[in-house]
Design a protein around this motif. Structure first.
Motif, PDB file in Angstrom:
ATOM      1  N   THR A  94      68.552   0.776  63.925  1.00  8.54           N
ATOM      2  CA  THR A  94      67.980  -0.303  64.955  1.00  8.54           C
ATOM      3  C   THR A  94      68.812  -1.415  64.598  1.00  8.54           C
ATOM      4  OG1 THR A  94      65.664   0.696  64.336  1.00  8.54           O
ATOM      5  CG2 THR A  94      66.064  -1.461  65.914  1.00  8.54           C
ATOM      6  N   HIS A  95      69.337  -1.911  63.409  1.00 10.42           N
ATOM      7  CA  HIS A  95      69.847  -3.115  62.808  1.00 10.42           C
ATOM      8  C   HIS A  95      71.372  -2.626  62.195  1.00 10.42           C
ATOM      9  CE1 HIS A  95      66.473  -5.165  64.176  1.00 10.42           C
ATOM     10  NE2 HIS A  95      65.752  -4.272  63.621  1.00 10.42           N
ATOM     11  N   LEU A  96      72.048  -1.958  62.944  1.00  9.83           N
ATOM     12  CA  LEU A  96      73.264  -1.615  62.252  1.00  9.83           C
ATOM     13  C   LEU A  96      73.961  -2.355  61.329  1.00  9.83           C
ATOM     14  CD1 LEU A  96      75.300   1.219  61.798  1.00  9.83           C
ATOM     15  CD2 LEU A  96      76.225   0.271  63.957  1.00  9.83           C
ATOM     16  N   GLU A  97      74.461  -3.596  61.843  1.00  5.71           N
ATOM     17  CA  GLU A  97      75.289  -4.544  61.061  1.00  5.71           C
ATOM     18  C   GLU A  97      74.416  -5.012  59.827  1.00  5.71           C
ATOM     19  OE1 GLU A  97      74.812  -7.987  60.491  1.00  5.71           O
ATOM     20  OE2 GLU A  97      76.846  -8.817  60.314  1.00  5.71           O
ATOM     21  N   ARG A  98      73.191  -5.049  59.981  1.00  5.66           N
ATOM     22  CA  ARG A  98      72.351  -5.392  58.643  1.00  5.66           C
ATOM     23  C   ARG A  98      72.391  -4.326  57.760  1.00  5.66           C
ATOM     24  NH1 ARG A  98      66.279  -6.206  59.856  1.00  5.66           N
ATOM     25  NH2 ARG A  98      66.891  -8.304  60.181  1.00  5.66           N
ATOM     26  N   THR A  99      72.304  -3.163  58.115  1.00  4.32           N
ATOM     27  CA  THR A  99      72.358  -1.824  57.156  1.00  4.32           C
ATOM     28  C   THR A  99      73.645  -1.914  56.745  1.00  4.32           C
ATOM     29  OG1 THR A  99      70.790  -0.913  58.605  1.00  4.32           O
ATOM     30  CG2 THR A  99      72.006   0.533  57.299  1.00  4.32           C
ATOM     31  N   LEU A 100      74.768  -1.849  57.274  1.00  5.61           N
ATOM     32  CA  LEU A 100      76.062  -1.675  56.651  1.00  5.61           C
ATOM     33  C   LEU A 100      76.286  -2.909  55.728  1.00  5.61           C
ATOM     34  CD1 LEU A 100      78.116  -0.634  59.930  1.00  5.61           C
ATOM     35  CD2 LEU A 100      77.621   0.672  57.904  1.00  5.61           C
ATOM     36  N   ARG A 101      76.005  -4.209  56.100  1.00  4.24           N
ATOM     37  CA  ARG A 101      76.106  -5.197  55.099  1.00  4.24           C
ATOM     38  C   ARG A 101      75.500  -5.083  54.019  1.00  4.24           C
ATOM     39  NH1 ARG A 101      80.141  -8.851  56.706  1.00  4.24           N
ATOM     40  NH2 ARG A 101      80.074  -9.256  59.020  1.00  4.24           N
ATOM     41  N   PHE A 102      74.104  -4.597  54.101  1.00  5.61           N
ATOM     42  CA  PHE A 102      73.338  -4.004  52.903  1.00  5.61           C
ATOM     43  C   PHE A 102      74.003  -3.062  51.826  1.00  5.61           C
ATOM     44  CE2 PHE A 102      70.019  -1.389  50.737  1.00  5.61           C
ATOM     45  CZ  PHE A 102      69.752  -2.337  49.901  1.00  5.61           C
ATOM     46  N   LEU A 114      79.287   8.829  64.214  1.00  4.92           N
ATOM     47  CA  LEU A 114      78.671   8.735  65.491  1.00  4.92           C
ATOM     48  C   LEU A 114      78.598  10.450  65.920  1.00  4.92           C
ATOM     49  CD1 LEU A 114      81.154   6.362  67.338  1.00  4.92           C
ATOM     50  CD2 LEU A 114      78.990   5.933  66.756  1.00  4.92           C
ATOM     51  N   ASN A 115      77.603  10.737  66.541  1.00  4.39           N
ATOM     52  CA  ASN A 115      77.428  11.978  67.114  1.00  4.39           C
ATOM     53  C   ASN A 115      78.397  12.262  68.431  1.00  4.39           C
ATOM     54  OD1 ASN A 115      75.283  12.762  65.621  1.00  4.39           O
ATOM     55  ND2 ASN A 115      73.703  11.887  66.823  1.00  4.39           N
ATOM     56  N   PRO A 116      78.655  13.337  68.517  1.00  2.00           N
ATOM     57  CA  PRO A 116      79.524  13.608  69.786  1.00  2.00           C
ATOM     58  C   PRO A 116      79.226  12.824  71.010  1.00  2.00           C
ATOM     59  CG  PRO A 116      78.982  15.907  68.554  1.00  2.00           C
ATOM     60  CD  PRO A 116      78.240  14.620  68.033  1.00  2.00           C
ATOM     61  N   ALA A 117      77.996  12.687  71.321  1.00  2.00           N
ATOM     62  CA  ALA A 117      77.852  11.855  72.569  1.00  2.00           C
ATOM     63  C   ALA A 117      77.552  10.531  72.482  1.00  2.00           C
ATOM     64  CB  ALA A 117      76.266  12.689  73.071  1.00  2.00           C
ATOM     65  N   THR A 118      77.682  10.275  71.346  1.00  2.00           N
ATOM     66  CA  THR A 118      77.733   8.636  71.038  1.00  2.00           C
ATOM     67  C   THR A 118      79.092   7.861  71.553  1.00  2.00           C
ATOM     68  OG1 THR A 118      76.170   8.811  69.594  1.00  2.00           O
ATOM     69  CG2 THR A 118      77.021   6.644  69.573  1.00  2.00           C
ATOM     70  N   HIS A 119      78.801   6.715  72.365  1.00  2.00           N
ATOM     71  CA  HIS A 119      79.925   5.922  72.826  1.00  2.00           C
ATOM     72  C   HIS A 119      80.560   5.107  71.679  1.00  2.00           C
ATOM     73  CE1 HIS A 119      82.692   3.531  75.432  1.00  2.00           C
ATOM     74  NE2 HIS A 119      82.315   4.227  76.414  1.00  2.00           N
ATOM     75  N   PRO A 120      81.936   5.137  71.506  1.00  2.00           N
ATOM     76  CA  PRO A 120      82.568   4.346  70.539  1.00  2.00           C
ATOM     77  C   PRO A 120      82.310   2.750  70.587  1.00  2.00           C
ATOM     78  CG  PRO A 120      84.270   5.176  72.172  1.00  2.00           C
ATOM     79  CD  PRO A 120      82.970   6.042  72.568  1.00  2.00           C
ATOM     80  N   ALA A 121      82.051   2.369  71.961  1.00  2.00           N
ATOM     81  CA  ALA A 121      81.822   1.024  72.245  1.00  2.00           C
ATOM     82  C   ALA A 121      80.644   0.452  71.278  1.00  2.00           C
ATOM     83  CB  ALA A 121      81.762   0.368  73.523  1.00  2.00           C
ATOM     84  N   THR A 122      79.886   1.374  71.122  1.00  2.00           N
ATOM     85  CA  THR A 122      78.480   0.961  70.085  1.00  2.00           C
ATOM     86  C   THR A 122      78.957   0.473  68.913  1.00  2.00           C
ATOM     87  OG1 THR A 122      78.412   3.249  69.495  1.00  2.00           O
ATOM     88  CG2 THR A 122      76.946   2.511  71.333  1.00  2.00           C
ATOM     89  N   LEU A 123      80.329   0.488  68.366  1.00  2.00           N
ATOM     90  CA  LEU A 123      80.608   0.064  67.152  1.00  2.00           C
ATOM     91  C   LEU A 123      81.326  -1.225  67.195  1.00  2.00           C
ATOM     92  CD1 LEU A 123      81.513   3.249  65.115  1.00  2.00           C
ATOM     93  CD2 LEU A 123      79.174   2.116  65.563  1.00  2.00           C
ATOM     94  N   ASP A 124      81.637  -1.686  68.509  1.00  2.00           N
ATOM     95  CA  ASP A 124      82.203  -2.961  68.595  1.00  2.00           C
ATOM     96  C   ASP A 124      82.380  -4.190  67.512  1.00  2.00           C
ATOM     97  OD1 ASP A 124      83.998  -1.585  70.669  1.00  2.00           O
ATOM     98  OD2 ASP A 124      83.302  -2.965  72.169  1.00  2.00           O
ATOM     99  N   TYR A 125      81.069  -4.224  67.329  1.00  2.00           N
ATOM    100  CA  TYR A 125      80.470  -5.453  66.543  1.00  2.00           C
ATOM    101  C   TYR A 125      80.663  -5.232  64.981  1.00  2.00           C
ATOM    102  CZ  TYR A 125      79.927  -7.450  71.012  1.00  2.00           C
ATOM    103  OH  TYR A 125      80.097  -7.885  72.380  1.00  2.00           O
TER     104      TYR A 125
END
Ligand code: DX5
Ligand code: ZN
Length: 220
Positions: A94-102, A114-125
């Motif tokens: 739910t809070h990807l940025e927080r999890t990755l920083r952790f 990313l699963n096959p159906a997930t859009h690459p733009a979901t990682l922009d930030y």
């Protein structure tokens, strides 16, 4: 430098220590640890006891792939002196940025899958600080599935963006990577090739790792 990460999912679980050691002896670059919870994916594999065991019997760096819901609750448990990456799924955060920083704050490389159906733009930030982007070329949950070539479009996109923006992440591809598919995977811009059944199913796993790395390098 193209790297081969061997997935323990295809090991003989009655001989796990032997197979962990085999991956190191056979020349893998990483041991890929597929953690599944029966919720994010239909299958259940194992937890951090297996990562701990992997640190005792072999010396490869660990590439931990968490296919679990609420990964934040369990990230700490997978930090060992051999853990190189902890990879969470975008779809589970739910809070990807927080999890990755952790993850990064624990001194471990942070990755997002990313699963096959997930859009690459979901990682922009998160692109400017993430250490690994893992593109699934099967729907996660099981080894030995058929490779989904269309997911490689995302590898091409992340490779182009990396060059244009000067980002530093590694691109990994997971699922159905074998001697027939790896050339295409490498040409798309992949750095880390995750392979389970192709390596463990080979008569000579060390020769298979050399073959995979050779084809990847030739098609860089
Ligand atoms: C799938 C796992 C993969 C997979 C790789 O959910 O994340 O690591 O087991 O195995 P092969 O190479 O057999 O597709
Ligand atoms: Zn995996």
């Amino acid at each position: 430098m193209k790297e081969i990460s061997v997935s323990l999912l295809a090991a003989d679980f009655a001989e796990l220590g032997r197979d962990m050691k085999m991956c190191e002896k056979a020349g893998a670059d990483y041991l890929h640890i597929d953690v599944m919870d029966g919720r994010f994916v239909p299958n259940i594999t194992f937890g951090s006891l297996v990562t701990d065991a992997a640190t005792r019997v072999q010396g490869l760096p660990l590439d931990v792939h968490l296919m679990i819901v609420e990964p934040d609750k369990h990230i700490d448990a997978f930090v060992t002196d051999r853990t190189r990456y902890i990879v969470v799924h975008q779809e589970a955060c739910t809070h990807l940025e927080r999890t990755l920083r952790f993850i990064k704050s624990l001194g471990v490389g942070c990755g997002v899958a990313l699963n096959p159906a997930t859009h690459p733009a979901t990682l922009d930030y998160v692109l400017e600080f993430v250490d690994q982007i893992l593109i699934m070329t099967v729907n996660p949950g099981f080894g030995g599935q058929k490779f989904i070539a269309s997911a490689l479009d995302k590898v091409r996109i992340f490779n182009t963006v990396r060059t244009e923006m000067g980002y530093n992440y590694k691109i990994a591809v997971d699922g159905g990577v074998n001697a027939s598919t790896i050339a295409e995977v490498s040409r798309a811009g992949t750095d880390i090739f995750i392979s389970g059944s192709a390596v463990f199913g080979a008569d000579d796993p060390a020769a298979m790792i050399r073959t995979l790395r050779g084809i990847a390098d030739e098609n860089a």
